[in-house]
Design an enzyme around this catalytic site. Structure first.
Site, short mmCIF file in Angstrom:
data_model
loop_
_atom_site.label_atom_id
_atom_site.label_comp_id
_atom_site.label_asym_id
_atom_site.label_seq_id
_atom_site.Cartn_x
_atom_site.Cartn_y
_atom_site.Cartn_z
N LYS A 155 36.37 43.92 49.64
CA LYS A 155 35.17 44.45 48.97
C LYS A 155 34.12 43.34 48.80
CE LYS A 155 35.53 44.06 44.72
NZ LYS A 155 35.26 43.22 43.57
N LYS A 191 28.94 34.33 42.85
CA LYS A 191 30.31 34.78 43.10
C LYS A 191 30.49 35.14 44.58
CE LYS A 191 34.43 36.50 42.45
NZ LYS A 191 35.63 35.79 42.09
P1 NAD Z 1 42.71 45.44 38.75
O1 NAD Z 1 42.67 46.53 39.75
O2 NAD Z 1 44.00 44.74 38.46
O3 NAD Z 1 42.13 45.95 37.33
C1 NAD Z 1 41.04 46.79 37.18
C2 NAD Z 1 41.30 47.73 36.01
O4 NAD Z 1 40.14 48.58 35.84
C3 NAD Z 1 42.50 48.65 36.24
O5 NAD Z 1 43.39 48.56 35.13
C4 NAD Z 1 41.87 50.03 36.35
O6 NAD Z 1 42.70 51.09 35.85
C5 NAD Z 1 40.62 49.88 35.52
N1 NAD Z 1 39.60 50.89 35.83
C6 NAD Z 1 39.16 51.30 37.05
N2 NAD Z 1 38.23 52.26 36.93
C7 NAD Z 1 38.06 52.46 35.59
C8 NAD Z 1 37.24 53.33 34.83
N3 NAD Z 1 36.40 54.19 35.41
N4 NAD Z 1 37.32 53.26 33.48
C9 NAD Z 1 38.18 52.40 32.87
N5 NAD Z 1 38.99 51.56 33.55
C10 NAD Z 1 38.94 51.59 34.89
O7 NAD Z 1 41.60 44.40 39.23
P2 NAD Z 1 41.46 42.85 38.81
O8 NAD Z 1 42.23 42.02 39.77
O9 NAD Z 1 41.66 42.71 37.34
O10 NAD Z 1 39.90 42.62 39.15
C11 NAD Z 1 38.84 43.08 38.32
C12 NAD Z 1 37.54 42.48 38.85
O11 NAD Z 1 37.62 41.04 38.78
C13 NAD Z 1 37.23 42.83 40.31
O12 NAD Z 1 35.86 43.03 40.47
C14 NAD Z 1 37.71 41.60 41.06
O13 NAD Z 1 37.03 41.44 42.29
C15 NAD Z 1 37.39 40.49 40.07
N6 NAD Z 1 38.20 39.27 40.16
C16 NAD Z 1 39.56 39.34 40.33
C17 NAD Z 1 40.30 38.15 40.41
C18 NAD Z 1 41.79 38.17 40.60
O14 NAD Z 1 42.36 37.10 40.91
N7 NAD Z 1 42.50 39.28 40.42
C19 NAD Z 1 39.66 36.91 40.30
C20 NAD Z 1 38.29 36.89 40.09
C21 NAD Z 1 37.56 38.07 40.02
#
Ligand code: NAD
Length: 293
Positions: free
Chosen positions: A239, A171
Site C-alpha cells: 500500500k 513517511k
Molecule cells: P493492523 O492491521 O495491525 O491494525 C489496524 C487496526 O485498525 C486493526 O485492529 C483493525 O481492526 C482496525 N480498523 C480497521 N478499520 C477500522 C475502522 N473502520 N474502525 C475502527 N478500527 C478499524 O495495522 P498496523 O500494523 O497496526 O498498522 C497501522 C498503520 O500504521 C498502517 O497505516 C501502517 O502502514 C502503519 N505502520 C505500521 C507499522 C508496523 O510495523 N506494523 C510501522 C509503521 C507504520
C-alpha cells in the site's frame, strides 16, 4: 490532562495506546474488532461503541488505521469522527495514508474548527512497544506543540516537518528506503545461502561495516530464524509503495526500483503471503533462484 480517543488497536495502535495509559492518560478506545478493544479496555481505557462516541468523549482523537479508505470511513462514515468531534479538539492521524486523503481529512476538520496533524511513524512494532517510534509530523506549530507531550510518550525522534501533508511525504520517503533496503538484504543473503556460506556469520560481519542497517540487523535476524510473523505486513508496505508511485506519477518522477519492489510485493500477495512480515520478500528472491524452504 487531555482525554485521548484512540481508534485502531492493531499491531501498532495497541502498544501505542498502552504506553499512553502507562503515562497516566485517560483513553476512550475503539476498533472494529471487538477483541482488540477488550484486550485494552480497563478503568482508564473506556471502550467505545463507535468512532463517533470516541470523538464525543475526547479532546484529542488519534487514529492508527491500515489504509486511506479506513481513515475515510472512520472520519466521514456514519457514526464517524466528523459528526462527534467538538471545535477546539485536536485530531491526529498516525496511519500511513495517501497524501490526497490526508489533505481531505485536514480540510474537513478545519471547517469544523478542529486542528489536525498527519503524524505517521516508523520503528515497527518493536518501536511501538518501547515507545521509541520516529514520528514525522505535518500541520501547524500550535497543533504540534499541543500534541508533543503525547508524541513524547509514543516516540523518541519527533520531527515537525512542515505544513499539512508533510508528515505523509516523509513517511513515503521512509518506505522507499525501507523497501529497497529489504530487497538489497534479501538479494545479498540469498547469494550467501546459495554459496553455502553461514548467513549468521555474514550478518555479524556486515553489521560492523558500511552495509550496517537496522533492516540487516532486525530483518536479518528474522530471516535467520525464518520468522515471518508480522511485524509489518507485506500488504501494508505494498500500500505504501502504491502511495509513493502515485506521488511519483503526479510529480512526473520515475522511481524504477520502487516500482519493482512494489511488483515483488504484488507477487507475494498473489501467492497468498500478504499477511506475512515484509522481510518475507526474501521468499520471492529465493524462489526466483530456485531456492525453496
Ligand atoms: P493492523 O492491521 O495491525 O491494525 C489496524 C487496526 O485498525 C486493526 O485492529 C483493525 O481492526 C482496525 N480498523 C480497521 N478499520 C477500522 C475502522 N473502520 N474502525 C475502527 N478500527 C478499524 O495495522 P498496523 O500494523 O497496526 O498498522 C497501522 C498503520 O500504521 C498502517 O497505516 C501502517 O502502514 C502503519 N505502520 C505500521 C507499522 C508496523 O510495523 N506494523 C510501522 C509503521 C507504520
Amino acid at each position: 490532562m487531555e482525554t485521548i480517543g484512540f481508534i485502531g488497536l492493531g499491531i501498532m495502535g495497541s502498544p501505542m495506546a498502552q504506553n499512553l495509559i502507562k503515562a497516566r492518560y485517560t483513553l476512550v478506545v475503539y476498533d472494529i474488532i471487538k477483541e482488540c478493544v477488550n484486550e485494552i479496555a480497563s478503568a482508564r481505557a473506556m471502550a467505545a461503541a463507535s468512532a463517533l462516541e470516541v470523538a464525543e468523549k475526547s479532546n484529542v482523537v488519534i487514529t492508527m488505521l491500515p489504509d486511506s479508505p479506513d481513515v475515510e470511513a472512520v472520519v466521514f462514515g456514519n457514526n464517524g469522527v466528523l459528526t462527534g468531534i467538538r471545535p477546539g479538539s485536536l485530531f491526529i492521524d498516525m496511519s500511513t495514508i495517501a497524501l490526497a486523503t490526508s489533505k481531505k481529512v485536514y480540510n474537513a476538520l478545519q471547517e469544523k474548527g478542529v486542528e489536525s496533524l498527519d503524524a505517521p511513524v516508523s520503528g515497527g512494532d518493536v518501536g511501538a512497544k518501547a515507545g521509541t517510534l520516529s514520528i514525522m509530523v505535518g500541520g501547524s506549530d500550535e497543533a504540534f506543540k499541543r500534541a508533543l507531550p503525547l508524541f513524547e510518550v509514543m516516540g523518541k525522534n519527533i520531527v515537525h516537518i512542515g505544513d499539512p501533508g508533510a508528515g505523509q511525504v516523509t513517511k513515503t520517503a521512509n518506505q522507499i528506503v525501507v523497501a529497497l533496503t529489504i530487497q538489497a538484504v534479501a538479494e545479498a543473503l540469498t547469494l550467501v545461502k546459495k554459496s553455502g556460506v553461514d548467513i549468521a556469520r555474514v550478518r555479524d560481519a556486515l553489521l560492523g561495516g558500511f552495509a550496517q542497517s537496522r533492516i540487516l540487523d532486525l530483518h536479518g535476524q528474522r530471516i535467520l530464524e525464518r520468522n515471518f510473523k508480522p511485524g509489518f505486513k507485506i500488504k501494508l508496505h505494498h500500500k505504501d509503495l502504491g502511495i509513493a508511485l502515485q506521488i511519483a506519477r503526479e510529480l512526473g518522477l520515475s522511481l524504477n526500483n520502487t516500482a519493482q519492489a512494489a511488483e515483488f510485493m504484488n507477487a507475494l500477495i498473489a501467492q497468498g503471503k500478504g499477511e506475512l512480515d515484509h522481510s518475507s520478500l526474501i521468499l520471492l528472491v529465493e524462489a526466483l533462484s530456485g531456492l525453496t524452504e
